[in-house]
Write a protein that holds these residues in place. Structure first.
Motif, PDB file in Angstrom:
ATOM      1  N   TYR A   1       0.821  -1.219   0.000  1.00 49.58           N
ATOM      2  CA  TYR A   1       0.000   0.000   0.000  1.00 49.58           C
ATOM      3  C   TYR A   1       0.854   1.269   0.000  1.00 49.58           C
ATOM      4  O   TYR A   1       0.361   2.340   0.323  1.00 49.58           O
ATOM      5  CB  TYR A   1      -0.919  -0.011   1.230  1.00 49.58           C
ATOM      6  N   ARG A   2       2.112   1.148  -0.378  1.00 50.43           N
ATOM      7  CA  ARG A   2       2.996   2.313  -0.282  1.00 50.43           C
ATOM      8  C   ARG A   2       2.563   3.453  -1.204  1.00 50.43           C
ATOM      9  O   ARG A   2       2.708   4.629  -0.863  1.00 50.43           O
ATOM     10  CB  ARG A   2       4.440   1.915  -0.581  1.00 50.43           C
TER      11      ARG A   2
ATOM     12  N   GLN B   1     -11.435  -4.671  -0.688  1.00 52.04           N
ATOM     13  CA  GLN B   1     -11.784  -3.924  -1.893  1.00 52.04           C
ATOM     14  C   GLN B   1     -10.561  -3.756  -2.807  1.00 52.04           C
ATOM     15  O   GLN B   1     -10.659  -3.936  -4.030  1.00 52.04           O
ATOM     16  CB  GLN B   1     -12.358  -2.562  -1.499  1.00 52.04           C
ATOM     17  N   ILE B   2      -9.439  -3.416  -2.219  1.00 57.10           N
ATOM     18  CA  ILE B   2      -8.211  -3.247  -3.003  1.00 57.10           C
ATOM     19  C   ILE B   2      -7.794  -4.578  -3.628  1.00 57.10           C
ATOM     20  O   ILE B   2      -7.382  -4.635  -4.798  1.00 57.10           O
ATOM     21  CB  ILE B   2      -7.089  -2.682  -2.120  1.00 57.10           C
ATOM     22  N   LYS B   3      -7.901  -5.644  -2.864  1.00 56.38           N
ATOM     23  CA  LYS B   3      -7.514  -6.972  -3.365  1.00 56.38           C
ATOM     24  C   LYS B   3      -8.348  -7.360  -4.580  1.00 56.38           C
ATOM     25  O   LYS B   3      -7.820  -7.887  -5.583  1.00 56.38           O
ATOM     26  CB  LYS B   3      -7.669  -8.008  -2.252  1.00 56.38           C
TER      27      LYS B   3
ATOM     28  N   CYS C   1     -13.951   1.729 -19.939  1.00 54.98           N
ATOM     29  CA  CYS C   1     -14.841   1.104 -18.980  1.00 54.98           C
ATOM     30  C   CYS C   1     -14.195   1.170 -17.597  1.00 54.98           C
ATOM     31  O   CYS C   1     -12.964   1.233 -17.482  1.00 54.98           O
ATOM     32  CB  CYS C   1     -15.061  -0.351 -19.402  1.00 54.98           C
ATOM     33  N   ARG C   2     -15.020   1.127 -16.547  1.00 58.28           N
ATOM     34  CA  ARG C   2     -14.486   1.394 -15.210  1.00 58.28           C
ATOM     35  C   ARG C   2     -15.184   0.550 -14.153  1.00 58.28           C
ATOM     36  O   ARG C   2     -16.403   0.504 -14.075  1.00 58.28           O
ATOM     37  CB  ARG C   2     -14.676   2.888 -14.920  1.00 58.28           C
ATOM     38  N   PHE C   3     -14.372  -0.152 -13.357  1.00 61.29           N
ATOM     39  CA  PHE C   3     -14.846  -0.802 -12.144  1.00 61.29           C
ATOM     40  C   PHE C   3     -14.564   0.118 -10.962  1.00 61.29           C
ATOM     41  O   PHE C   3     -13.468   0.669 -10.856  1.00 61.29           O
ATOM     42  CB  PHE C   3     -14.078  -2.112 -11.886  1.00 61.29           C
ATOM     43  N   ALA C   4     -15.529   0.282 -10.066  1.00 58.20           N
ATOM     44  CA  ALA C   4     -15.326   1.014  -8.816  1.00 58.20           C
ATOM     45  C   ALA C   4     -15.725   0.091  -7.672  1.00 58.20           C
ATOM     46  O   ALA C   4     -16.900  -0.249  -7.523  1.00 58.20           O
ATOM     47  CB  ALA C   4     -16.149   2.298  -8.795  1.00 58.20           C
ATOM     48  N   ILE C   5     -14.762  -0.326  -6.870  1.00 56.07           N
ATOM     49  CA  ILE C   5     -14.993  -1.307  -5.806  1.00 56.07           C
ATOM     50  C   ILE C   5     -15.116  -0.571  -4.483  1.00 56.07           C
ATOM     51  O   ILE C   5     -14.131  -0.051  -3.960  1.00 56.07           O
ATOM     52  CB  ILE C   5     -13.830  -2.323  -5.712  1.00 56.07           C
ATOM     53  N   SER C   6     -16.309  -0.500  -3.913  1.00 59.85           N
ATOM     54  CA  SER C   6     -16.455   0.270  -2.671  1.00 59.85           C
ATOM     55  C   SER C   6     -17.487  -0.291  -1.700  1.00 59.85           C
ATOM     56  O   SER C   6     -17.697   0.282  -0.639  1.00 59.85           O
ATOM     57  CB  SER C   6     -16.836   1.724  -3.006  1.00 59.85           C
TER      58      SER C   6
END
Length: 490
Positions: free
Chosen positions: A288-289, A386-388, A460-465
């Protein structure tokens, strides 16, 4: 969950026939005689509810950074409606509502490691757009005052301000002809905010660093813009730019921005609608740096806007505004000449004197509930999941024969997916196919992504939240649908 099991999951989007059927049942005129509670309940549950999408209830709605609503937040939000508090005036002997709000805002500062004794102008808003409006409004007031002092006005004398005398008189007194908003890859709400506070869309000027990355500041270009005579400047930092998810600054950049702001009397506002939560990620973890650097030294800013419905998974609508300048905020947003709105003496400023609205819902309660229910570790675990998932999607796209990952430059610089936060931007390698890609992905109804553009071409866009998101639960279905959407476009 395997691919077959995942494919049986409920749809994120309602079937179009359900929407059309619901439209036909909608009443267009007020009935002469009321239908009664039971009939209304039946109409809403049987006709309207099936035609609503699952943007909050499903972990597979990736169209916008929508977030979701945890059980604790839903419970608290029902209380908000049931008790229907007026939270705009601090009346500590009549209700605890404003104290709950103050506690929630203090806890937010604690969670993201901002000293609440320094960030004294704190309030909830309808969302990051309203928070950006507040940020630019107080910034406008501040840069007027600093410009007046730089142009020889005595700081001890009473002087016209925007809030007291209007923009034209204040600018004339300060000796400036223009207020510019300097940013990189700005969200569209920033131009809306500039319009509302009288600066106009054209005042927003992109000083991004091309071609290294438009999300990043070109500090040399920024400094040159601030050197212009008779011009006051507001710096706006995109803390995780909405289209790419990338950050406009790194830890050392914020120090330089603060130096420039102090030199030229500018204000630094951070649009951290969904980037702010990166501050809770573990320190010294190489995974996560990039994100930690992107939110490093945010304490050097003057104000921050964020979205609680994105960050904390509470129901719409809920935004957050934080600033280190309470007096300036009160000067701009106080209600003069309304003695009936005076608050009782206390340490909590009445929200109506530090924000846009004079009336709003008790938005703080779901936030307060979620902060208690999840705790710091719960939020860290949620964000890691979510990041994974976002990185799993990015890895697949980047190694696919059909797709390409956007933007390409950060990934080639470091050779991995560590730049990915919770946004994944991509397209098919076949340019013509991208015109229908979003439709092909969303036609399944099982997942939902949004269409966007990159370098003026469809993307195209994924938003993971969503708090429910995870690789184990969501990835098999995503992989299946991405493969299906690419068929015939090699």
């Amino acid at each position: 969950m395997d691919s077959e099991e995942s494919a049986k999951s409920p749809n994120v989007l309602p079937d179009i026939t359900l929407i059309r059927r619901a439209e036909e049942t909608l009443h267009r005129h007020v009935p002469e005689v009321g239908l009664g509670l039971d009939a209304v309940k039946e109409h809403l549950t049987k006709d309207v509810a099936p035609a609503l999408n699952g943007s909050s209830q499903s972990s597979r709605y990736y169209g916008f950074v929508t977030g979701g609503a945890t059980p604790a937040a839903v419970f608290a939000d029902n209380m908000v409606t049931e008790y229907d508090q007026n939270v705009q005036v601090h009346l500590p002997n009549e209700t605890i509502a404003t104290d709950v709000e103050a506690a929630a805002l203090t806890m937010i500062c604690d969670l993201v490691e901002l000293d609440p004794t320094q960030w004294t102008h704190r309030t909830f808003t309808t969302g990051a757009t309203a928070a950006n409006i507040i940020g630019l409004a107080v910034a406008r007031e501040h840069v007027m005052s600093t410009a007046a002092m730089r142009n020889g006005r005595d700081p001890r004398e009473a002087h016209p301000t925007v809030s007291s005398h209007g923009l034209h008189t204040a600018m004339a007194y300060a000796g400036i002809d223009e207020i510019q908003i300097l940013t990189s890859a700005p969200h569209s709400s920033l131009r809306k905010a500039a319009s509302i506070i009288g600066l106009g869309h054209a005042s927003v000027k992109d000083v991004g660093h091309y071609p290294t990355g438009p999300h990043r500041f070109d500090l040399e270009k920024l400094e040159q813009a601030m050197k212009k005579s008779r011009v006051a400047s507001i710096i706006v930092v995109s803390c995780s730019e909405v289209n790419s998810g990338l950050f406009a600054t790194f830890t050392h950049n914020m120090i330089r921005l603060r130096q420039l702001a102090d030199q030229f009397g500018a204000w630094i506002h951070v649009d951290a609608a969904f980037g702010l939560l990166a501050r809770i990620l573990p320190d010294n973890d190489p995974m996560y740096r990039f994100q930690k650097a992107g939110v490093g030294n945010l304490e050097y800013a003057d104000s921050i806007a964020a979205d609680a419905h994105k960050l904390f998974n509470v129901p719409y609508d809920c935004g957050i505004f934080l600033s280190r300048h309470l007096k300036t905020g009160t000067d701009v947003f106080q209600n003069p000449g309304a003695p009936y709105l005076n608050a009782e003496a206390g340490s909590v400023p009445s929200p109506l004197n530090i924000g846009i609205e004079n009336s709003r819902r008790f938005r703080a309660l779901p936030v307060y509930a979620n902060l208690l229910a999840l705790g710091r570790q719960g939020f860290v675990d949620m964000l890691k999941r979510q990041i994974k998932l976002a990185r799993k999607i990015a890895e697949y796209i980047n190694t696919s024969d059909d797709y390409e990952l956007l933007p390409p430059y950060p990934h080639s610089e470091i050779g991995c997916y560590l730049t990915i936060y919770i946004i994944v931007l991509f397209r098919l390698k076949n340019p013509e196919a991208n015109k229908t890609l979003v439709q092909r992905i969303n036609s399944s109804g099982k997942i939902y992504v949004s269409g966007t553009a990159w370098e003026s071409q469809p993307a195209c866009r994924f938003a993971i939240s969503n708090w429910k998101s995870s690789v184990e639960k969501d990835w098999p279905l995503i992989e299946t649908i991405l493969k299906q959407a690419a068929v015939g476009f090699d």
